[in-house]
Write a protein that holds these residues in place. Sequence first.
Motif, PDB file in Angstrom:
ATOM      1  N   UNK A   1       1.656   3.228  10.741  1.00 60.71           N
ATOM      2  CA  UNK A   1       1.244   2.149  11.561  1.00 60.71           C
ATOM      3  C   UNK A   1       0.383   1.128  10.772  1.00 60.71           C
ATOM      4  N   UNK A   2       0.689   1.179   9.401  1.00 62.05           N
ATOM      5  CA  UNK A   2       0.257  -0.449   9.008  1.00 62.05           C
ATOM      6  C   UNK A   2       1.284  -1.676   9.224  1.00 62.05           C
ATOM      7  N   UNK A   3       2.514  -1.118   9.551  1.00 64.19           N
ATOM      8  CA  UNK A   3       4.112  -1.761   9.934  1.00 64.19           C
ATOM      9  C   UNK A   3       3.245  -2.089  10.866  1.00 64.19           C
ATOM     10  N   UNK A   4       3.005  -1.802  11.965  1.00 62.87           N
ATOM     11  CA  UNK A   4       2.716  -2.155  13.696  1.00 62.87           C
ATOM     12  C   UNK A   4       2.117  -3.782  13.256  1.00 62.87           C
ATOM     13  N   UNK A   5       0.672  -2.591  12.380  1.00 60.84           N
ATOM     14  CA  UNK A   5      -0.856  -3.533  12.939  1.00 60.84           C
ATOM     15  C   UNK A   5      -0.411  -5.211  11.746  1.00 60.84           C
ATOM     16  N   UNK A   6       0.234  -4.599  10.556  1.00 63.22           N
ATOM     17  CA  UNK A   6       0.624  -6.116   9.988  1.00 63.22           C
ATOM     18  C   UNK A   6       2.068  -7.229   9.948  1.00 63.22           C
ATOM     19  N   UNK A   7       2.567  -6.099  10.757  1.00 66.73           N
ATOM     20  CA  UNK A   7       4.131  -6.953  11.842  1.00 66.73           C
ATOM     21  C   UNK A   7       3.641  -8.043  13.179  1.00 66.73           C
ATOM     22  N   UNK A   8       2.003  -7.298  13.446  1.00 65.70           N
ATOM     23  CA  UNK A   8       1.814  -7.894  14.904  1.00 65.70           C
ATOM     24  C   UNK A   8       1.267  -9.363  14.560  1.00 65.70           C
ATOM     25  N   UNK A   9       0.405  -9.112  13.834  1.00 68.67           N
ATOM     26  CA  UNK A   9      -0.216 -10.671  12.644  1.00 68.67           C
ATOM     27  C   UNK A   9       0.986 -11.363  12.381  1.00 68.67           C
ATOM     28  N   UNK A  10       1.484 -11.401  11.708  1.00 67.42           N
ATOM     29  CA  UNK A  10       3.118 -11.467  11.071  1.00 67.42           C
ATOM     30  C   UNK A  10       3.544 -12.161  12.034  1.00 67.42           C
ATOM     31  N   UNK A  11       3.999 -11.235  13.537  1.00 65.03           N
ATOM     32  CA  UNK A  11       4.955 -11.989  14.354  1.00 65.03           C
ATOM     33  C   UNK A  11       3.721 -13.142  14.932  1.00 65.03           C
TER      34      UNK A  11
ATOM     35  N   UNK B   1       0.761  -0.842   0.181  1.00 62.13           N
ATOM     36  CA  UNK B   1      -0.165  -0.566  -0.321  1.00 62.13           C
ATOM     37  C   UNK B   1       0.518   0.861   0.173  1.00 62.13           C
ATOM     38  N   UNK B   2       1.607   1.433   0.148  1.00 64.15           N
ATOM     39  CA  UNK B   2       2.919   2.178   0.602  1.00 64.15           C
ATOM     40  C   UNK B   2       2.663   3.532  -0.795  1.00 64.15           C
ATOM     41  N   UNK B   3       2.413   3.169  -2.237  1.00 63.46           N
ATOM     42  CA  UNK B   3       1.754   4.289  -3.351  1.00 63.46           C
ATOM     43  C   UNK B   3       0.790   5.377  -2.621  1.00 63.46           C
ATOM     44  N   UNK B   4       0.020   4.730  -1.872  1.00 65.05           N
ATOM     45  CA  UNK B   4      -1.417   5.427  -1.300  1.00 65.05           C
ATOM     46  C   UNK B   4      -1.377   5.814  -0.105  1.00 65.05           C
ATOM     47  N   UNK B   5      -0.339   5.858   0.887  1.00 62.24           N
ATOM     48  CA  UNK B   5      -0.705   5.604   2.128  1.00 62.24           C
ATOM     49  C   UNK B   5       0.488   7.009   1.674  1.00 62.24           C
TER      50      UNK B   5
END
Length: 188
Positions: free
Chosen positions: A64-74, A53-57
């Motif tokens: 914030x998205x790094x944190x949200x997605x990273x928590x799930x990945x972890x 999503x980087x080109x759109x945010x």
Amino acid sequence: MKKGRHLAFVAALAALSACRGEEGPSGEDGRKVVSSYLAKLVQAYRASDEEVVDPLVTERLGRKLVGLIGVKRDAGIVLDAELLEISFVGSERRGGALYLETRERWHYRDRRIGTGEQVGSESTDAYRMRYRLVREGGALKVDEVEFVGEPQVGRKVEPMKLDRRTAHGLPRPEDEAAAPAPKPGNDP
């Protein structure tokens, strides 16, 4: 002023204000950006890759998205999200920003990375959202997303099983045990 000159003058004024950016982003421009953002967000969650999503945010929302997605990945899972319905219910320009409000229905389930096995229960949720869009680097981007009112969540919140000691890329105990011991005298 003759009619032909008057029309040329009006056209020149319109072109001048567009060049100055006085018109700002339209609601239609914003709807396209939000729709693209949501489609890419679904891909980012499923791939566990916030860079989709980087080109759109803006950078702020990207963090914030790094944190949200990273928590799930972890936790060893990805979010399998599906946007079921969206309607744009309002737009407003304030300063250089465009605000759009939506009503959305989503379906979610968590899946284990690697196997795709469903983890926990699935949920169908309904939200009213507000998106703040700004121009950055010449492009209209999503800068902030917030709930308007209480979200309607279909499932009860289940705590995610996550070992905080290994969150966000910290080495896992089994990885440390398998790592070769440093050679003496090669300390940095």
